[in-house]
Design an enzyme around this catalytic site. Structure first.
Site, PDB file in Angstrom:
ATOM      1  N   THR A  34       0.818  -1.216   0.000  1.00 66.62           N
ATOM      2  CA  THR A  34       0.000   0.000   0.000  1.00 66.62           C
ATOM      3  C   THR A  34       0.852   1.266   0.000  1.00 66.62           C
ATOM      4  O   THR A  34       0.443   2.299  -0.542  1.00 66.62           O
ATOM      5  CB  THR A  34      -0.946  -0.031   1.227  1.00 66.62           C
ATOM      6  OG1 THR A  34      -1.844  -1.126   1.048  1.00 66.62           O
ATOM      7  CG2 THR A  34      -1.763   1.229   1.372  1.00 66.62           C
ATOM      8  N   SER A  56       1.481  -7.394  -1.012  1.00 68.13           N
ATOM      9  CA  SER A  56       2.151  -8.450  -0.243  1.00 68.13           C
ATOM     10  C   SER A  56       1.441  -9.813  -0.271  1.00 68.13           C
ATOM     11  O   SER A  56       2.093 -10.823  -0.017  1.00 68.13           O
ATOM     12  CB  SER A  56       2.470  -7.992   1.174  1.00 68.13           C
ATOM     13  OG  SER A  56       1.346  -7.947   1.990  1.00 68.13           O
ATOM     14  N   THR A  80       1.585  -4.632   4.117  1.00 69.36           N
ATOM     15  CA  THR A  80       1.445  -4.986   5.529  1.00 69.36           C
ATOM     16  C   THR A  80       0.822  -6.370   5.750  1.00 69.36           C
ATOM     17  O   THR A  80       0.971  -6.943   6.823  1.00 69.36           O
ATOM     18  CB  THR A  80       0.587  -3.937   6.272  1.00 69.36           C
ATOM     19  OG1 THR A  80      -0.710  -3.898   5.675  1.00 69.36           O
ATOM     20  CG2 THR A  80       1.230  -2.567   6.219  1.00 69.36           C
ATOM     21  N   ASP A  81       0.141  -6.904   4.724  1.00 64.47           N
ATOM     22  CA  ASP A  81      -0.578  -8.172   4.943  1.00 64.47           C
ATOM     23  C   ASP A  81       0.350  -9.328   5.319  1.00 64.47           C
ATOM     24  O   ASP A  81       0.003 -10.163   6.151  1.00 64.47           O
ATOM     25  CB  ASP A  81      -1.375  -8.569   3.684  1.00 64.47           C
ATOM     26  CG  ASP A  81      -2.567  -7.645   3.438  1.00 64.47           C
ATOM     27  OD1 ASP A  81      -2.899  -6.840   4.323  1.00 64.47           O
ATOM     28  OD2 ASP A  81      -3.165  -7.742   2.344  1.00 64.47           O
TER      29      ASP A  81
HETATM   30  N1  ASP Z   1      -2.968  -5.395   0.854  1.00 66.99           N
HETATM   31  C1  ASP Z   1      -1.836  -4.534   1.072  1.00 66.99           C
HETATM   32  C2  ASP Z   1      -0.564  -5.344   0.932  1.00 66.99           C
HETATM   33  O1  ASP Z   1      -0.255  -6.075   1.847  1.00 66.99           O
HETATM   34  C3  ASP Z   1      -1.932  -3.949   2.409  1.00 66.99           C
HETATM   35  C4  ASP Z   1      -0.832  -3.016   2.783  1.00 66.99           C
HETATM   36  O2  ASP Z   1       0.224  -2.937   2.203  1.00 66.99           O
HETATM   37  O3  ASP Z   1      -1.053  -2.310   3.777  1.00 66.99           O
HETATM   38  O4  ASP Z   1       0.109  -5.227  -0.044  1.00 66.99           O
END
Ligand code: ASP
Length: 327
Positions: free
Chosen positions: A13, A57, A90-91
């Site tokens: 993200t 991710s 973050t995932d």
């Molecule tokens: N769905 C996103 C990812 O993990 C969430 C993020 O980066 O916060 O790429």
């Protein structure tokens, strides 16, 4: 001498914008665009920018994590590099960070960072998180602390942190212990140290490790499936203190008898598993049939640890020893 940080951009993200046709966030920003929002970096440090990937991710596989680990090793071996920052979605951030923590034998700071809000949203947190990550890498106090996760002005140990909320900027928590420290007004303040760090002397990983969540009344069918599919290790997110329905015990036993390790953690958010209960499927029973206890690790991180250990050995006693030390 001026410090130099290797900054590896992998996506997430932090590098996304809302696509006007899809009305949903997709990968869009490169390293220069992300960094352009942080002022005066060049006065603080030199940067080596590496556009490794622009992956959400959920697209990051264990093999990608291993490529990233290899690249990070190479950067850390360079005497001119003070530390490494990795931007990541973050995932699955906690899994990548933990794999690096288990495999990188270094004292130099390595920080993994992301964002919860994309660049099109009000309150994009990518720039502030990245700038806190830079402060963390540049602090002498960050030496020897293993891989760190910096988000929302907090510094967490990769071995302890997990994503706890789907939306909140304050999603990364170390539920058992709290953060190691904070980044306040560009200063890193540590409140505590990590007790000890475990590095597993492994150069590869075993990909075929399954994660099974326990539910009432489940049977051994799922374990039979993984065994017949040639899986090499099984993590069970057990109930409570570390107990399973009796109907799955036969599968667990069959797995161990076939030299396929079974590691048990809890599906509870916090707390260790232990051999408290002696009934069929209770922790004591599982201990007696050879189940390895995974302490307070969440299932997804226990899976990473077993993958790394199986890259090093397939001897059951060594696996148990490596898994159960330091948890
Ligand atoms: N769905 C996103 C990812 O993990 C969430 C993020 O980066 O916060 O790429």
């Amino acid at each position: 001498m001026k410090s130099k940080i290797a900054m590896i951009f992998t996506g997430g993200t932090i590098a996304m914008k809302v696509d006007p046709d899809l009305h949903a966030a997709i990968p869009a920003l490169n390293a220069d665009e992300i960094l352009s929002m942080i002022k005066n970096i060049e006065e603080l440090t030199d940067l080596e920018i590496i556009n490794f990937s622009n992956l959400p991710s959920p697209h990051i596989t264990p093999d990608v994590m291993m490529d990233l680990c290899q690249l990070t090793k190479e950067k850390l071996a360079d005497d001119t590099i003070t530390g490494v920052i990795i931007t990541h979605g973050t995932d699955t951030l906690e899994e990548t960070a933990y794999l690096l923590d288990l495999m990188l034998d270094t004292n130099k700071p390595v920080v993994v960072v992301g964002a919860m809000r994309n660049f099109s949203e009000l309150g994009y947190d990518g720039s502030s998180n990245l700038s806190a990550a830079i402060c963390t890498v540049l602090s002498d106090k960050s030496l020897g602390k293993g891989v760190l996760v910096v988000m929302n002005n907090e510094v967490h140990a990769a071995s302890q942190v997990t994503k706890t909320n789907t939306l909140s900027l304050d999603t990364f928590k170390s539920p058992e212990f709290g953060p190691l420290g904070i980044v306040d007004n560009d200063e890193v303040i540590y409140y505590r140290n990590i007790p000890s760090r475990q590095i597993i002397p492994s150069d590869s990983i075993e990909n075929r490790v399954a994660l099974i969540k326990c539910v009432p009344g489940m049977d051994s069918e799922i374990i039979d499936f993984y065994l017949s599919s040639n899986y090499k290790g099984i993590i069970i997110e057990a109930l409570g203190r570390g107990n399973v329905p009796p109907s799955i015990v036969a599968g667990i036993k069959k797995s161990i008898d076939n030299n396929i390790p079974v590691v048990m953690v809890s599906r509870c958010n916090t707390g260790r598993v232990l051999y408290t209960y002696g009934y069929e499927g209770g922790g004591k029973h599982l201990r007696d049939i050879g189940v390895i206890f995974g302490g307070n690790l969440p299932g997804q991180k226990a899976r990473i640890k077993l993958m790394v250990i199986l890259g090093h050995t397939n001897k059951m006693d060594e696996i148990k020893e490596l898994f159960e030390s330091n948890i």
